[in-house]
Design a protein around this motif. Sequence first.
Motif, short mmCIF file in Angstrom:
data_model
loop_
_atom_site.label_atom_id
_atom_site.label_comp_id
_atom_site.label_asym_id
_atom_site.label_seq_id
_atom_site.Cartn_x
_atom_site.Cartn_y
_atom_site.Cartn_z
N MET A 249 0.91 -1.30 0.01
CA MET A 249 -0.06 -0.08 0.11
C MET A 249 0.90 1.17 0.08
N MET A 250 1.88 1.22 0.64
CA MET A 250 2.96 2.49 0.92
C MET A 250 3.73 2.73 -0.49
N THR A 254 -3.60 -0.35 -4.21
CA THR A 254 -4.79 -0.29 -3.30
C THR A 254 -5.22 -1.73 -3.09
N VAL A 255 -5.30 -1.69 -1.70
CA VAL A 255 -5.65 -3.28 -0.99
C VAL A 255 -7.00 -2.87 -0.63
N ASP A 272 -0.98 1.64 -8.53
CA ASP A 272 -2.16 1.76 -9.04
C ASP A 272 -3.00 0.53 -9.54
N THR A 273 -2.37 -0.61 -8.92
CA THR A 273 -3.27 -2.01 -9.08
C THR A 273 -3.99 -2.04 -8.11
N VAL A 274 -5.32 -2.51 -8.48
CA VAL A 274 -6.43 -2.66 -7.05
C VAL A 274 -6.59 -4.20 -6.73
N ILE A 275 -6.20 -4.51 -5.54
CA ILE A 275 -6.43 -5.94 -5.38
C ILE A 275 -7.86 -5.73 -4.39
N CYS A 291 -3.57 -2.78 -12.95
CA CYS A 291 -4.54 -3.70 -13.01
C CYS A 291 -5.58 -3.95 -11.96
N VAL A 292 -6.47 -4.71 -12.07
CA VAL A 292 -7.62 -4.83 -11.67
C VAL A 292 -7.81 -6.55 -11.04
N ILE A 293 -7.41 -6.95 -9.97
CA ILE A 293 -7.48 -8.38 -9.61
C ILE A 293 -8.33 -8.75 -8.58
N GLY A 294 -9.29 -9.76 -8.85
CA GLY A 294 -10.48 -9.89 -7.94
C GLY A 294 -11.45 -9.33 -8.09
#
Length: 460
Positions: A249-250, A254-255, A272-275, A291-294
């Motif tokens: 996150m640092m 984005t988690v 800028d990938t979102v988990i 990316c968007v994962i999940g």
Amino acid sequence: MEKMYAVVLAAGKGTRMKSRKHKVLHPVCGKPIIDHIVDTLEKIGVAETVVVIGHDAESVQGHLGDRVKFARQEEQLGTAHAVMQAEAFLSDAEGTTLVLNGDHPLFTADTLSKLVEAHRKNRSAATILTADLPNPAGYGRVIRREDGHVVRVVEHKDATPAEREITEVNTGTFCFDNRKLWKALSQVDNNNAQGEYYLPDVIHVLGSQSEAVGAQQMEDHEEAQGINNRVQLAQAEQIMRQRILEQLMMDGVTVVDPAATYIDADVTIGADTVIEPGTILRGNTRIGEGCVIGPNTDLTDVEVGTEAVIRQSVIQKSRVDDHVAVGPFAYIRPGSHLEEQSKVGCFVDMKKARLGKGSKVSHLGYVGDADVGEDVNVGCGALTVNYDGFHKHRTIIEDGAFIGCNVNLIAPVTVGKGAYVAAGSTVTDDVPAEALAIARERQTTKREYVRKLNQKLKND
């Protein structure tokens, strides 16, 4: 700069784990405990690491291979006795030697570096890595004089009631002047409650010889967490997982829900990938930026490019290129490669398959042992029939081909460039480029059949 060496103690049986597997080979965030330790030692520049093995030695030796040297402790006579087994490798070396337990995976490179730095700065014969624990039961206590000088370390079993009130504990990690270590070890006896040779007794030996003994207290006492049973294994996993997520996150990831996200230690993720929640990222998975994962996605050893979207899917040992869309509910098995801008939709199973740029398998299909070219459309319910009961065979679908719904491609077979295969066909022969293949029974329609059948059944 003088050289650094390390001795890692991993000879114990680990009976409290109640496992056929050696304790140090149990994973924490996807990586065996011993690997976390050896990786950290390599990161801080240790020149040579000796792992002391005993119980189930072959499994530890087989796992680590030539990354380290091995010393055998045939009889379990205590921690000092364990360190003595490494003497043949390090007794003549000049420099600094770290001694660590093999079941402490949470030490960071920063903590160990600060220990070595303090040891060298103070020119100590020994420096103890300590922690201030809210519940120190079971740990050896660090006994200091009023001026802060370390006098000795006393094991919990041998400590007086007053000594047990001390909360500063020995973490089992030490930094020694290498030559002074081996000299002091020869003077350690086993005059204690357990009849064992304790490594902390080296501190008493050095102190009695007026050698400088220091202590470096770690900032985060959670790093001192050792693992002796499955409860502590789960606790260490939780601590490390939180550490991994916070660092990601640092770094700009984005988690959405850290409490419902599980990411292994060696996974890398771009900014800028979102988990999304429910995601599990395992092994050496590499994910690019944007990316968007999940949600609810499970990736193992997967390489993902930039701006890919993977939802509610399982992917193993495969490659997903830039701008690829996967899911929901896709299963991509090992050896697959989804090229740029391709799409794999719901309830699609792929195995050892290449899906070319811009190609689509949108729903309810199986593509196994196949090479699919660019801009190919694979219709709903289409299958590559790759297994004859004895051998697997490949299917080739060339650029621009169109595969209709409910098509069976009986491998080995090739569908040429720009060719069409009509819906419902079972194809057993190669289809030439730009040809139309129809392989199905001609339709028969019996007019008024249902009325006549119903009348017959009524009369019967």
